[in-house]
Design a protein around this motif. Sequence first.
Motif, PDB file in Angstrom:
ATOM      1  N   PRO A 330     -35.825  27.902  29.441  1.00 48.82           N
ATOM      2  CA  PRO A 330     -35.887  28.069  27.971  1.00 48.82           C
ATOM      3  C   PRO A 330     -34.871  27.191  27.250  1.00 48.82           C
ATOM      4  CG  PRO A 330     -35.980  30.200  29.073  1.00 48.82           C
ATOM      5  CD  PRO A 330     -35.621  29.205  30.119  1.00 48.82           C
ATOM      6  N   GLN A 331     -33.646  27.124  27.795  1.00 47.09           N
ATOM      7  CA  GLN A 331     -32.625  26.285  27.160  1.00 47.09           C
ATOM      8  C   GLN A 331     -33.003  24.805  27.241  1.00 47.09           C
ATOM      9  OE1 GLN A 331     -32.186  28.719  29.393  1.00 47.09           O
ATOM     10  NE2 GLN A 331     -30.121  29.636  29.270  1.00 47.09           N
ATOM     11  N   ALA A 332     -33.514  24.396  28.388  1.00 45.35           N
ATOM     12  CA  ALA A 332     -33.915  22.993  28.545  1.00 45.35           C
ATOM     13  C   ALA A 332     -35.030  22.634  27.577  1.00 45.35           C
ATOM     14  CB  ALA A 332     -34.354  22.733  29.988  1.00 45.35           C
ATOM     15  N   ARG A 333     -35.994  23.528  27.424  1.00 45.49           N
ATOM     16  CA  ARG A 333     -37.100  23.263  26.496  1.00 45.49           C
ATOM     17  C   ARG A 333     -36.590  23.109  25.066  1.00 45.49           C
ATOM     18  NH1 ARG A 333     -39.842  27.465  27.489  1.00 45.49           N
ATOM     19  NH2 ARG A 333     -41.407  26.599  28.934  1.00 45.49           N
ATOM     20  N   ASP A 334     -35.721  24.021  24.648  1.00 50.07           N
ATOM     21  CA  ASP A 334     -35.181  23.940  23.280  1.00 50.07           C
ATOM     22  C   ASP A 334     -34.362  22.656  23.086  1.00 50.07           C
ATOM     23  OD1 ASP A 334     -36.356  26.349  22.711  1.00 50.07           O
ATOM     24  OD2 ASP A 334     -34.516  27.539  22.931  1.00 50.07           O
ATOM     25  N   THR A 335     -33.521  22.331  24.064  1.00 50.53           N
ATOM     26  CA  THR A 335     -32.667  21.145  23.944  1.00 50.53           C
ATOM     27  C   THR A 335     -33.507  19.883  23.863  1.00 50.53           C
ATOM     28  OG1 THR A 335     -30.886  22.230  25.186  1.00 50.53           O
ATOM     29  CG2 THR A 335     -30.824  19.829  25.034  1.00 50.53           C
ATOM     30  N   LEU A 336     -34.483  19.758  24.757  1.00 50.94           N
ATOM     31  CA  LEU A 336     -35.285  18.537  24.815  1.00 50.94           C
ATOM     32  C   LEU A 336     -36.205  18.407  23.603  1.00 50.94           C
ATOM     33  CD1 LEU A 336     -36.042  18.619  28.642  1.00 50.94           C
ATOM     34  CD2 LEU A 336     -34.579  16.977  27.444  1.00 50.94           C
ATOM     35  N   ARG A 337     -36.721  19.527  23.107  1.00 47.73           N
ATOM     36  CA  ARG A 337     -37.536  19.473  21.878  1.00 47.73           C
ATOM     37  C   ARG A 337     -36.683  19.005  20.704  1.00 47.73           C
ATOM     38  NH1 ARG A 337     -42.947  19.056  22.222  1.00 47.73           N
ATOM     39  NH2 ARG A 337     -43.795  20.519  23.760  1.00 47.73           N
ATOM     40  N   HIS A 338     -35.450  19.493  20.658  1.00 44.59           N
ATOM     41  CA  HIS A 338     -34.517  19.080  19.615  1.00 44.59           C
ATOM     42  C   HIS A 338     -34.277  17.573  19.703  1.00 44.59           C
ATOM     43  CE1 HIS A 338     -30.895  19.370  17.032  1.00 44.59           C
ATOM     44  NE2 HIS A 338     -30.362  18.508  17.883  1.00 44.59           N
ATOM     45  N   VAL A 339     -34.100  17.062  20.919  1.00 39.54           N
ATOM     46  CA  VAL A 339     -33.889  15.620  21.102  1.00 39.54           C
ATOM     47  C   VAL A 339     -35.111  14.840  20.649  1.00 39.54           C
ATOM     48  CG1 VAL A 339     -33.550  13.809  22.829  1.00 39.54           C
ATOM     49  CG2 VAL A 339     -32.235  15.934  22.977  1.00 39.54           C
ATOM     50  N   LEU A 340     -36.279  15.298  21.060  1.00 37.73           N
ATOM     51  CA  LEU A 340     -37.507  14.572  20.736  1.00 37.73           C
ATOM     52  C   LEU A 340     -37.716  14.481  19.230  1.00 37.73           C
ATOM     53  CD1 LEU A 340     -39.653  13.230  22.517  1.00 37.73           C
ATOM     54  CD2 LEU A 340     -41.035  15.291  22.274  1.00 37.73           C
ATOM     55  N   ASP A 341     -37.363  15.531  18.518  1.00 39.01           N
ATOM     56  CA  ASP A 341     -37.533  15.543  17.058  1.00 39.01           C
ATOM     57  C   ASP A 341     -36.562  14.602  16.357  1.00 39.01           C
ATOM     58  OD1 ASP A 341     -39.540  17.393  17.308  1.00 39.01           O
ATOM     59  OD2 ASP A 341     -38.250  19.128  16.897  1.00 39.01           O
ATOM     60  N   ARG A 342     -35.447  14.290  17.001  1.00 38.50           N
ATOM     61  CA  ARG A 342     -34.388  13.518  16.326  1.00 38.50           C
ATOM     62  C   ARG A 342     -34.199  12.100  16.855  1.00 38.50           C
ATOM     63  NH1 ARG A 342     -33.919  18.571  15.792  1.00 38.50           N
ATOM     64  NH2 ARG A 342     -32.871  19.562  14.008  1.00 38.50           N
ATOM     65  N   LEU A 343     -34.942  11.748  17.902  1.00 39.34           N
ATOM     66  CA  LEU A 343     -34.830  10.377  18.398  1.00 39.34           C
ATOM     67  C   LEU A 343     -35.386   9.397  17.376  1.00 39.34           C
ATOM     68  CD1 LEU A 343     -35.892  10.365  22.168  1.00 39.34           C
ATOM     69  CD2 LEU A 343     -33.692   9.660  21.223  1.00 39.34           C
ATOM     70  N   PRO A 344     -34.697   8.283  17.130  1.00 41.22           N
ATOM     71  CA  PRO A 344     -35.259   7.279  16.215  1.00 41.22           C
ATOM     72  C   PRO A 344     -36.519   6.655  16.797  1.00 41.22           C
ATOM     73  CG  PRO A 344     -33.262   6.464  17.291  1.00 41.22           C
ATOM     74  CD  PRO A 344     -33.370   7.906  17.639  1.00 41.22           C
ATOM     75  N   GLY A 345     -37.387   6.195  15.928  1.00 44.50           N
ATOM     76  CA  GLY A 345     -38.653   5.628  16.369  1.00 44.50           C
ATOM     77  C   GLY A 345     -38.502   4.406  17.249  1.00 44.50           C
ATOM     78  N   THR A 346     -37.362   3.729  17.154  1.00 43.83           N
ATOM     79  CA  THR A 346     -37.139   2.520  17.947  1.00 43.83           C
ATOM     80  C   THR A 346     -36.667   2.822  19.372  1.00 43.83           C
ATOM     81  OG1 THR A 346     -34.886   2.402  17.053  1.00 43.83           O
ATOM     82  CG2 THR A 346     -36.599   1.117  15.925  1.00 43.83           C
ATOM     83  N   ASP A 347     -36.387   4.073  19.669  1.00 47.43           N
ATOM     84  CA  ASP A 347     -35.831   4.430  20.979  1.00 47.43           C
ATOM     85  C   ASP A 347     -36.933   4.869  21.937  1.00 47.43           C
ATOM     86  OD1 ASP A 347     -34.056   4.883  22.971  1.00 47.43           O
ATOM     87  OD2 ASP A 347     -32.762   6.236  21.831  1.00 47.43           O
ATOM     88  N   GLY A 348     -37.839   3.941  22.214  1.00 47.12           N
ATOM     89  CA  GLY A 348     -38.977   4.267  23.065  1.00 47.12           C
ATOM     90  C   GLY A 348     -38.591   4.576  24.498  1.00 47.12           C
TER      91      GLY A 348
END
Length: 429
Positions: A330-348
Amino acid sequence: MPPRSSGNTALKSARQAAGLSSQRAFVEALAAAAQQLGLGRITVSTRQIGRWESDTPPWPRDDYQRLLTHVLHLPVERLGFRAPWQDAARAGAGPGPQVPGPAAAVRPALPRPALPRPARSGPVQPDTVGATYATVTAAHRRLYWSVAPATLHQAVAEHANLGTALLGETTGVARRVLAAALAESLLLAGRIQFFDLRQPDQADGTYVRALQAAGEADDALLGAAILAHTAFLPGWTDRREEAVERMQAARTYARRGPASAGLLAWLDAVEAECLTRCGDQRGALALLNRAEVTLAAGTGHTSPDWLDWFSPVRLAAFKGNTELKAGHLPQARDTLRHVLDRLPGTDGKQRVVVLGDLAAVEAAARHPQEACELLDQALDQLAVTWYATGMERVREARRALVPWQDSPAVRQVDDRLYSWSATLSALQR
């Protein structure tokens, strides 16, 4: 003022890259190697090490050559030593023209560790040469995020060859500026080899050369970054003690300069990833928590321009992977979703890694459909931005889907993962 003397930086750099931060540690490693190789009680004193690391190192005798090669994993010719017969041959050769063979025009090779001495006679470049060279280095740094790795590596390798040649035509401040830019170029080349092309053996030698150039520039922070990159090599192959020793060396260098909170936090994140891969998730999470505190507190110093691969979002990505490996789904899912939402579009590239980790979370949680949807997104991104490390995460997640490998969703992923173009592209890269 005479040119600054820095001794045999090739040997010093190789020693430090091996995690031997002091001459005393080097002596102990050589003594241990003598026992392993059956050479008896051969002793090497710190005084002998000092001679080898001087401006004019004597040619080591045969037993010492075996020990140096065994401990540093490089031939003595690449450790700053020159055989007596080479000097004799050079003296008799005369100043004839040096014409490169046809192979040199086919494929660029990164420079050998022995950097040219400061210019004493002959052509000398203008004082602006270092800054001009650094402009191209900075351009390569920005191109890393979008240009195909093999293509960019070729350009960076040629640029490093040019920088090495120019060092022999510079002195003083210009030489130090040039050496710092060369160290950054070699660090970038090593990053491409290790993370993008998965060529760890080649990256290992490139990092040694980068550390040597950083030593010429007397740039402690670049030295810290290079040494931390060398820790990934043992860290990713379950050699924990070696990885930790290299991180100790990296932190020692960071203390010598005005290290920013970003650099210090990244050092903790690197060691945390090494510990994660070696099975110590608890130790890794403690380091990641310390990195978060460091970022929040700050140090009053600004991060160098070259530290463009780390940010608070990237730190969270490190943490999400460790939580996944620790089974904290559960913690990993929340952390990684948070990252995915905030990664800049150029960071493919980082997006592929995060999508692969999220897919692995869903597979571990027995949600194969969700995992396959995430892998589809990761493969879409890989088609735009190739990243070997990201592909590894995709394959790890696919292996977690073995219980459902006959389902339509997993078969659809396999059709993409093993298409003609994807398979050939992976083999070529």
